[in-house]
Motif scaffolding. Structure first.
Motif, short mmCIF file in Angstrom:
data_model
loop_
_atom_site.label_atom_id
_atom_site.label_comp_id
_atom_site.label_asym_id
_atom_site.label_seq_id
_atom_site.Cartn_x
_atom_site.Cartn_y
_atom_site.Cartn_z
N UNK A 29 44.25 51.57 44.89
CA UNK A 29 43.39 51.23 43.76
C UNK A 29 43.87 49.94 43.09
N UNK A 30 45.19 49.77 42.96
CA UNK A 30 45.73 48.55 42.38
C UNK A 30 45.34 47.33 43.22
N UNK A 31 45.48 47.40 44.55
CA UNK A 31 45.13 46.28 45.42
C UNK A 31 43.63 45.97 45.37
N UNK A 32 42.80 46.99 45.37
CA UNK A 32 41.35 46.77 45.31
C UNK A 32 40.98 46.09 43.99
N UNK A 67 35.99 37.88 42.16
CA UNK A 67 34.98 37.67 41.13
C UNK A 67 35.25 36.40 40.35
N UNK A 68 36.50 36.15 40.00
CA UNK A 68 36.86 34.93 39.27
C UNK A 68 36.53 33.70 40.09
N UNK A 69 36.87 33.72 41.38
CA UNK A 69 36.61 32.58 42.24
C UNK A 69 35.12 32.32 42.36
N UNK A 70 34.32 33.36 42.55
CA UNK A 70 32.88 33.19 42.70
C UNK A 70 32.25 32.67 41.40
N UNK A 71 32.67 33.22 40.27
CA UNK A 71 32.13 32.76 38.99
C UNK A 71 32.49 31.30 38.72
N UNK A 72 33.75 30.95 38.99
CA UNK A 72 34.18 29.57 38.77
C UNK A 72 33.45 28.60 39.69
N UNK A 99 44.79 47.01 30.45
CA UNK A 99 45.61 48.20 30.65
C UNK A 99 46.90 47.90 31.41
N UNK A 100 46.81 47.04 32.42
CA UNK A 100 48.03 46.67 33.13
C UNK A 100 47.89 45.24 33.61
N UNK A 101 49.03 44.59 33.79
CA UNK A 101 49.07 43.19 34.17
C UNK A 101 48.69 43.04 35.64
N UNK A 102 47.72 42.16 35.91
CA UNK A 102 47.29 41.94 37.29
C UNK A 102 48.19 40.94 38.00
#
Length: 181
Positions: free
Chosen positions: A14-17, A25-30, A161-164
Motif C-alpha cells: 500500500x505504501x509503494x502504490x 499524478x504530480x508528473x502528469x499534472x505538472x 498522515x505520513x511522509x512520502x
C-alpha cells in the motif's frame, strides 16, 4: 507467523502504490500545466505589428549552411538579428531579407505571460524551479524546464498522515509555433 508476514507485505505494498501514485499524478499534472501554459503564452506573445507590417531578418554569419530547399539553417541566436519595418538610417539592411506575414514572438511578453499563467495554477505544497532556457523570436521556438521538489515534510502541515519521502521531478518542453497554411 505467515499472517504477520502477509500483513507487513500488504502494508508495504500500500505504501509503494501510494508513493508511485503521488509521483505519477504530480508528473502528469505538472506536464499538462507546463504544456498549456507554454501554448497560451506563445499565443499571447505573437507580435501582430511585425506580422502585418513586416520585419527584416539580417544574417550576421556569412558561413551558414543551407538545407535541401535552399533555406539558411541557423545554429544559434547569434547568427542573425531582427530589425523592425522602419530601420534606422544608420543601420545597414543590405544583407537582410524583408519578411511580411511571418509570425514573430515577443520574448518579454512570453516570459511574463508564461510565469503568470504557471504561478496561478501551481500546487502550493511543492517547490518549483522554472528555467526558460531559450526563446527564439523568429522562427518561434521556446524551451522551458520545470523542476518540481516535494515539500511535504518541511511545510509543517499536520494533514499529511505520513511522509512520502523527497522526490524531484523534471519536465521539459521544447515548443515551436506552427501556423495553418
Amino acid at each position: 507467523m505467515w499472517a504477520v508476514f502477509i500483513f507487513i507485505l500488504g502494508i508495504f505494498g500500500i505504501f509503494l502504490i501510494n508513493l508511485f501514485g503521488v509521483i505519477t499524478t504530480t508528473n502528469q499534472q505538472d506536464y499538462t500545466l507546463i504544456k498549456n501554459s507554454v501554448e497560451a503564452a506563445m499565443n499571447d506573445s505573437i507580435d501582430y505589428a511585425s506580422y502585418k507590417s513586416g520585419f527584416y531578418l539580417c544574417v550576421d554569419n556569412e558561413n551558414l549552411e543551407h538545407d535541401s530547399d535552399g533555406r539558411i539553417v541557423f545554429n544559434s541566436k547569434k547568427d542573425y538579428h531582427l530589425v523592425l519595418n522602419r530601420p534606422n538610417i544608420l543601420e545597414d539592411v543590405s544583407n537582410c531579407n524583408f519578411l511580411e506575414g511571418e509570425i514573430k514572438l515577443n520574448e518579454d511578453v512570453f516570459v511574463e505571460s508564461f510565469l503568470r499563467r504557471f504561478a496561478n495554477n501551481i500546487n502550493n505544497n511543492k517547490s518549483y524551479e522554472v528555467t526558460i532556457a531559450e526563446v527564439i523570436e523568429y522562427p518561434p521556438k521556446v524551451s522551458v524546464r520545470i523542476d518540481t521538489y516535494n515539500t511535504y515534510g518541511s511545510s509543517g502541515s499536520t494533514t499529511q498522515e505520513f511522509d512520502m519521502g523527497d522526490f524531484n521531478i523534471r519536465n521539459q518542453i521544447d515548443a515551436i509555433f506552427e501556423e495553418k497554411s
